[in-house]
Design a protein around this motif. Structure first.
Motif, PDB file in Angstrom:
ATOM      1  N   GLY A 172       0.791  -1.225   0.000  1.00 35.27           N
ATOM      2  CA  GLY A 172       0.000   0.000   0.000  1.00 35.27           C
ATOM      3  C   GLY A 172       0.823   1.274   0.000  1.00 35.27           C
ATOM      4  O   GLY A 172       0.453   2.260  -0.646  1.00 35.27           O
ATOM      5  N   ASP A 173       1.960   1.297   0.713  1.00 37.01           N
ATOM      6  CA  ASP A 173       2.798   2.497   0.722  1.00 37.01           C
ATOM      7  C   ASP A 173       3.337   2.791  -0.673  1.00 37.01           C
ATOM      8  O   ASP A 173       3.414   3.952  -1.096  1.00 37.01           O
ATOM      9  CB  ASP A 173       3.963   2.341   1.706  1.00 37.01           C
ATOM     10  N   HIS A 174       3.710   1.755  -1.386  1.00 39.36           N
ATOM     11  CA  HIS A 174       4.186   1.892  -2.771  1.00 39.36           C
ATOM     12  C   HIS A 174       3.130   2.615  -3.608  1.00 39.36           C
ATOM     13  O   HIS A 174       3.411   3.585  -4.311  1.00 39.36           O
ATOM     14  CB  HIS A 174       4.471   0.491  -3.316  1.00 39.36           C
ATOM     15  N   GLU A 175       1.895   2.157  -3.504  1.00 40.60           N
ATOM     16  CA  GLU A 175       0.806   2.743  -4.290  1.00 40.60           C
ATOM     17  C   GLU A 175       0.461   4.156  -3.816  1.00 40.60           C
ATOM     18  O   GLU A 175       0.080   5.012  -4.616  1.00 40.60           O
ATOM     19  CB  GLU A 175      -0.427   1.844  -4.240  1.00 40.60           C
ATOM     20  N   ASP A 176       0.631   4.418  -2.514  1.00 45.73           N
ATOM     21  CA  ASP A 176       0.366   5.749  -1.970  1.00 45.73           C
ATOM     22  C   ASP A 176       1.319   6.773  -2.582  1.00 45.73           C
ATOM     23  O   ASP A 176       0.898   7.869  -2.971  1.00 45.73           O
ATOM     24  CB  ASP A 176       0.491   5.737  -0.447  1.00 45.73           C
ATOM     25  N   TYR A 177       2.607   6.450  -2.677  1.00 42.55           N
ATOM     26  CA  TYR A 177       3.578   7.365  -3.295  1.00 42.55           C
ATOM     27  C   TYR A 177       3.168   7.681  -4.733  1.00 42.55           C
ATOM     28  O   TYR A 177       3.199   8.831  -5.161  1.00 42.55           O
ATOM     29  CB  TYR A 177       4.986   6.751  -3.315  1.00 42.55           C
ATOM     30  N   SER A 181      10.671  -1.249  -4.472  1.00 38.37           N
ATOM     31  CA  SER A 181       9.929  -2.249  -3.710  1.00 38.37           C
ATOM     32  C   SER A 181      10.836  -3.440  -3.456  1.00 38.37           C
ATOM     33  O   SER A 181      11.914  -3.270  -2.901  1.00 38.37           O
ATOM     34  CB  SER A 181       8.643  -2.643  -4.449  1.00 38.37           C
ATOM     35  N   THR A 182      10.459  -4.617  -3.915  1.00 36.34           N
ATOM     36  CA  THR A 182      11.219  -5.830  -3.591  1.00 36.34           C
ATOM     37  C   THR A 182      12.540  -5.945  -4.346  1.00 36.34           C
ATOM     38  O   THR A 182      13.408  -6.699  -3.929  1.00 36.34           O
ATOM     39  CB  THR A 182      10.375  -7.081  -3.888  1.00 36.34           C
ATOM     40  N   LYS A 183      12.692  -5.245  -5.445  1.00 34.80           N
ATOM     41  CA  LYS A 183      13.929  -5.303  -6.229  1.00 34.80           C
ATOM     42  C   LYS A 183      14.453  -3.887  -6.465  1.00 34.80           C
ATOM     43  O   LYS A 183      14.483  -3.400  -7.593  1.00 34.80           O
ATOM     44  CB  LYS A 183      13.688  -6.010  -7.553  1.00 34.80           C
ATOM     45  N   PRO A 184      14.899  -3.188  -5.383  1.00 35.07           N
ATOM     46  CA  PRO A 184      15.308  -1.787  -5.539  1.00 35.07           C
ATOM     47  C   PRO A 184      16.512  -1.602  -6.457  1.00 35.07           C
ATOM     48  O   PRO A 184      16.617  -0.577  -7.142  1.00 35.07           O
ATOM     49  CB  PRO A 184      15.614  -1.326  -4.116  1.00 35.07           C
ATOM     50  N   LYS A 185      17.414  -2.583  -6.501  1.00 35.57           N
ATOM     51  CA  LYS A 185      18.601  -2.444  -7.353  1.00 35.57           C
ATOM     52  C   LYS A 185      18.196  -2.350  -8.820  1.00 35.57           C
ATOM     53  O   LYS A 185      18.790  -1.588  -9.581  1.00 35.57           O
ATOM     54  CB  LYS A 185      19.548  -3.627  -7.130  1.00 35.57           C
ATOM     55  N   ALA A 186      17.170  -3.078  -9.227  1.00 30.57           N
ATOM     56  CA  ALA A 186      16.708  -3.005 -10.622  1.00 30.57           C
ATOM     57  C   ALA A 186      16.211  -1.606 -10.940  1.00 30.57           C
ATOM     58  O   ALA A 186      16.499  -1.065 -12.008  1.00 30.57           O
ATOM     59  CB  ALA A 186      15.608  -4.028 -10.874  1.00 30.57           C
ATOM     60  N   ASP A 187      15.458  -0.986 -10.011  1.00 30.84           N
ATOM     61  CA  ASP A 187      14.962   0.367 -10.229  1.00 30.84           C
ATOM     62  C   ASP A 187      16.107   1.376 -10.273  1.00 30.84           C
ATOM     63  O   ASP A 187      16.097   2.301 -11.085  1.00 30.84           O
ATOM     64  CB  ASP A 187      13.986   0.772  -9.124  1.00 30.84           C
ATOM     65  N   ARG A 188      17.084   1.205  -9.403  1.00 27.23           N
ATOM     66  CA  ARG A 188      18.204   2.155  -9.323  1.00 27.23           C
ATOM     67  C   ARG A 188      19.172   2.041 -10.497  1.00 27.23           C
ATOM     68  O   ARG A 188      19.763   3.036 -10.903  1.00 27.23           O
ATOM     69  CB  ARG A 188      18.991   1.919  -8.033  1.00 27.23           C
ATOM     70  N   GLU A 189      19.352   0.838 -11.011  1.00 30.28           N
ATOM     71  CA  GLU A 189      20.398   0.642 -12.011  1.00 30.28           C
ATOM     72  C   GLU A 189      19.873   0.168 -13.367  1.00 30.28           C
ATOM     73  O   GLU A 189      19.937   0.907 -14.340  1.00 30.28           O
ATOM     74  CB  GLU A 189      21.448  -0.342 -11.471  1.00 30.28           C
TER      75      GLU A 189
END
Length: 192
Positions: free
Chosen positions: A45-50, A121-129
């Motif tokens: 839910g926090d993910h969707e709130d952002y 979320s569960t795979k932050p490295k994918a989002d960052r890189e």
């Protein structure tokens, strides 16, 4: 009966065909990122709130009327010998006048996309890189990353080859300027 000779499929073609035939479980998201199939569970839910907080600000305050799509599949140029990246941003923004989503296939090209949004979320490295490189190779002008672990928001801009030349990071709670076509200051005070 005559047998027809077929060219053998390359490893990249087999990977792409397998990915496109994949039937991810309901709520899960499957992406092909830099030659790797990545399956992500439904967000919390926090993910969707952002995402909701950002979308509300952009739609209400942006200088250019924007259209938003959550979870829209984008086909992007890949690096090396990989098949085209098939990435699903948490959010995709495009000028309303372009109507990019109307009649678009499940996986559409990224031409005309003004900004993509990711919330870690569960795979932050994918989002960052990896996703950052994918979006830069696709020429997407702006990439907005809300990094929950780092408690920050980063705007990447000026894509060139495999990365963005510029980035601006602010801690959550501090405003972040979104340039044209948005021309707004993103208020992140409610993100805390």
């Amino acid at each position: 009966m005559t047998a027809m000779a077929h060219e053998p499929l390359t490893q990249e073609e087999v990977l792409l065909e397998g990915f496109l035939a994949l039937d991810a479980p309901e709520g899960f998201r499957a992406e092909l990122i830099e030659g790797e199939i990545v399956v992500t569970p439904p967000p919390d839910g926090d993910h969707e709130d952002y995402i909701g907080l950002i979308v509300n600000q952009v739609i209400r305050r942006s200088r250019t009327d924007m259209q938003f799509s959550g979870n829209k599949g984008l086909k992007l140029q890949s690096g090396g010998g990989c098949p085209k990246d098939h990435v699903i941003p948490d959010g995709t923004f495009a000028p309303m006048k372009l109507r990019l989503y109307r009649g678009a296939d499940s996986w559409m090209p990224c031409d005309g996309v003004a900004m993509v949004l990711e919330v870690t979320s569960t795979k932050p490295k994918a989002d960052r890189e990896a996703k950052r490189r994918c979006y830069a190779r696709g020429g997407i002008p702006l990439y907005l990353l809300v990094d929950r672990e780092a408690s920050s928001v980063t705007l990447f801009s000026e894509p060139e080859k495999d990365d963005y030349r510029e980035h601006c990071t602010r801690p959550l709670g501090k405003p972040l300027a979104l340039p044209e076509p948005f021309a707004i200051e993103l208020d992140t005070a409610d993100f805390l």
